[in-house]
Structure formats: C-alpha cells, structure tokens
Design an enzyme around this catalytic site. Structure first.
Site, mmCIF file in Angstrom:
data_model
loop_
_atom_site.group_PDB
_atom_site.id
_atom_site.type_symbol
_atom_site.label_atom_id
_atom_site.label_comp_id
_atom_site.label_asym_id
_atom_site.label_seq_id
_atom_site.Cartn_x
_atom_site.Cartn_y
_atom_site.Cartn_z
ATOM 1 C CE LYS A 158 49.748 -8.711 -6.462
ATOM 2 N NZ LYS A 158 49.978 -8.732 -5.007
ATOM 3 C CG ASN A 181 45.977 -10.937 -3.310
ATOM 4 O OD1 ASN A 181 47.005 -10.317 -3.571
ATOM 5 N ND2 ASN A 181 45.919 -12.253 -3.396
ATOM 6 C CG ASN A 234 45.888 -9.764 -7.998
ATOM 7 O OD1 ASN A 234 46.811 -10.511 -8.300
ATOM 8 N ND2 ASN A 234 45.874 -9.092 -6.849
ATOM 9 C CG ASN A 284 49.609 -17.496 -12.739
ATOM 10 O OD1 ASN A 284 48.604 -18.008 -12.256
ATOM 11 N ND2 ASN A 284 50.401 -16.712 -12.024
ATOM 12 N N GLY A 311 47.841 -13.729 10.798
ATOM 13 C CA GLY A 311 47.588 -14.482 9.575
ATOM 14 C C GLY A 311 48.768 -15.376 9.250
ATOM 15 C CB ALA A 312 49.853 -18.559 10.558
ATOM 16 N N GLY A 313 49.132 -17.729 7.013
ATOM 17 C CA GLY A 313 49.104 -18.345 5.695
ATOM 18 C C GLY A 313 50.467 -18.256 5.039
#
Length: 315
Positions: free
Chosen positions: A196, A114, A200, A214, A21-23
């Site tokens: 968490k 997430n 979220n 936010n 995962g190269a995010g």
C-alpha cells in the site's frame, strides 16, 4: 452496495465497535456496522452534539442517514469487541495516549493509518496490548461536513502487529465482517503495508503537486520524468529491508493500474493540500527517505517529492 446496517429494520448481533477518528474512513465504517453498536470516541473535548450526524452516499449513489453517538468523555468506555483508529497518521499516537487508559487491556486496537511509521510506533508503545494493522482499498471522502461518499468499493486486510494480537485476529475479522465491507485476515501484514505504501508513494505526491485527480498524473511530464527513478528507489529499499521486492517496472505497473482504476478520485494528500491541512507525506515518501537514510541508501526522488509536498502547506 446494499443499504448500510443502520438502515435495516433489525439490529445484527455482535459487540460494540469503538471508533477513534470521525473522518471519511471512520464514518464509512460507523455507517456500515450494525446499528446501535457503534460509538465515536471524541478526539479531544466534549463534542457540541451528542451524535455525529451525516449522510452516507453509498457506492451505488444512494444516500442514507447516519447518527452515531459519541462516548461520554467523563464515563468509562463501553465494553467493545475492538477499537478502530481512523485518524491521520500523525494524530494516531497522541489520540490513543489520551484515551487508552480507559480501554481494557485485552480489547483489540485496529490501526487504519496511511503510510508507515505510526503503526510501528504504536505497537512499540504498547507491546503488551493486541495491536493490529488494517490495509484498506475502500475509498471514502467528505466533500462537506455532513456528507460522506463511499467513492469506491475495495477490501480490508487485517493482521497482527503485536504477539497478543495473533490469537484475536480471527474474532476481529469476523466482527468487522458484520459491516458488509469485505474484510480478510492477512498473515503477512507487513508486506501488505509496504504494498500500500508503494501505491501511495507513486500516486499521492504527484496528485498534490500537480493538483489533479489520480488518473491525470499518468500523462504529465513531471510524473513521467520521476516515476522510473522513484520505482527504482522503492525496489532498492524493499530489497534492503528483506522484503519480497518486485522489479521497478512491476512496481510502476502496479502504481499505474491503481491510478487508472481510481482515475477520477482525489487522493487524501491532494484533499489535505486543497484545505491547507498537514499532509501525511512524512509517513509515505518521507518515511521511504528516512528508511533509506538509516540504511545508507540515497533515495533522492523520494526526498525531493517529500520536500516539495511539505512546502505546499508550510507557507
């Protein structure tokens, strides 16, 4: 933040880290770990380039180049101390299914997704493997294809999801502490995942629906109308799940403390909507609503928020 590890003159000792995962979060970790000891695993096909080239803008504003090689898809994966899975929640299980047979069974797999739901499915799919979950408050985003911004320093807590992960947790934490990011073991990782999730669930859908950063949600009438019912639902669900359940007022205070601390940040959910990508709503408010349904709880606010966010990218 000091210069990332790839800027140092000499390499730190330690084994390989593989990243799937190269995010933004994957790139943050890749640029922060010891140089020449990190590889990205291509998600699907052979990438057009041999390396993932980008610049990391550190929390202090300075920028540093990063060049992270991709693993050869036709070759065995290099022996690694751990695999970090930093894909979106919906992509984590199918991405692992494509590559996990190339990974030795004793290599720890650390999940950075997430929300909740994907971690539990992965742990159930490979209960014999050392599967761990990470809860991170590090902020990162990719405003362009070749720039990753470390938007806010935080910390990462890691804990075991499967029995075989318990004995390797200390070694995984020590290994990732070579990154200069703050990493800690967490014996109660399930509770941390829920904490968490609460944050979220109380920030991300509002930023997506109101198209704002936010901090701007806090004075908006739509947020003010729904935040108390939302927190009451979250309190009820946590209590029914047998978790330590703060009061609804305490949950709202936690959510708003984080929203103020990250006031200028764009949530990942808002970023996904702006780029017309699928969001992770099914693993956040959608997960809350589905757990409520399974436990005969009517969690109407979470269900409403999930439906509205899905509608943003369904059309």
């Amino acid at each position: 933040m000091a210069a990332p590890r790839h800027q140092e003159a000499t390499s730190a000792s330690g084994g390989f880290t593989l990243i799937l995962g190269a995010g933004a979060i994957g790139r943050l970790w890749a640029a922060s770990l010891p140089p020449q000891r990190v590889r990205f695993i291509p998600r699907d096909t052979v990438p057009a380039a041999r390396c993932c080239e980008y610049r990391l803008q550190a929390a202090d504003g300075n920028q540093y180049p990063a060049s992270i090689p991709y693993c050869e898809t036709a070759q065995p994966l290099p022996r690694a101390d751990c695999l970090l899975v930093t894909t979106k929640a919906a992509d984590a299980l199918p991405a692992l299914e494509r590559h996990i047979t190339r990974l030795p069974r004793d290599v720890p797999v650390v999940l950075f997704q997430n929300g909740m739901g994907s971690q539990q499915r992965i742990a159930a799919r490979w209960p014999e493997r050392p599967i761990l979950a990470a809860v991170t408050t590090e902020g990162a985003n990719n405003p362009s294809a070749h720039l990753t911004i470390h938007a806010g320093r935080g910390q990462t807590s890691i804990g075991s999801l499967t029995p075989n992960a318990e004995h390797c947790l200390p070694a995984v934490v020590r290994h990732l502490q070579n990154s200069r990011l703050r990493v800690f073991p967490e014996p109660e990782i399930h509770q941390r995942l829920w904490q968490k999730l609460i944050v979220n669930a109380g920030i991300n859908p509002f930023t997506a629906l109101l198209n704002c950063v936010n901090g701007d949600i806090l004075a908006h009438p739509f947020y003010l109308q729904h935040i108390d019912p939302l927190c009451q639902e979250l309190h009820q669900l946590m209590a029914r799940e047998g978790l330590n359940s703060p009061s609804a007022d305490a949950l709202r205070e936690t959510i708003e403390t984080v929203a103020r601390a990250t006031a200028l940040n764009t949530s990942s959910m808002r970023a996904d909507v702006l780029k017309n990508r699928p969001t992770e709503i099914d693993y956040i408010n959608g997960y809350v609503a589905s757990r409520g349904e399974a436990l005969n709880l009517e969690l109407a606010t979470n269900r409403m928020l999930a439906a509205r966010v899905r509608a943003l990218t369904d059309c």
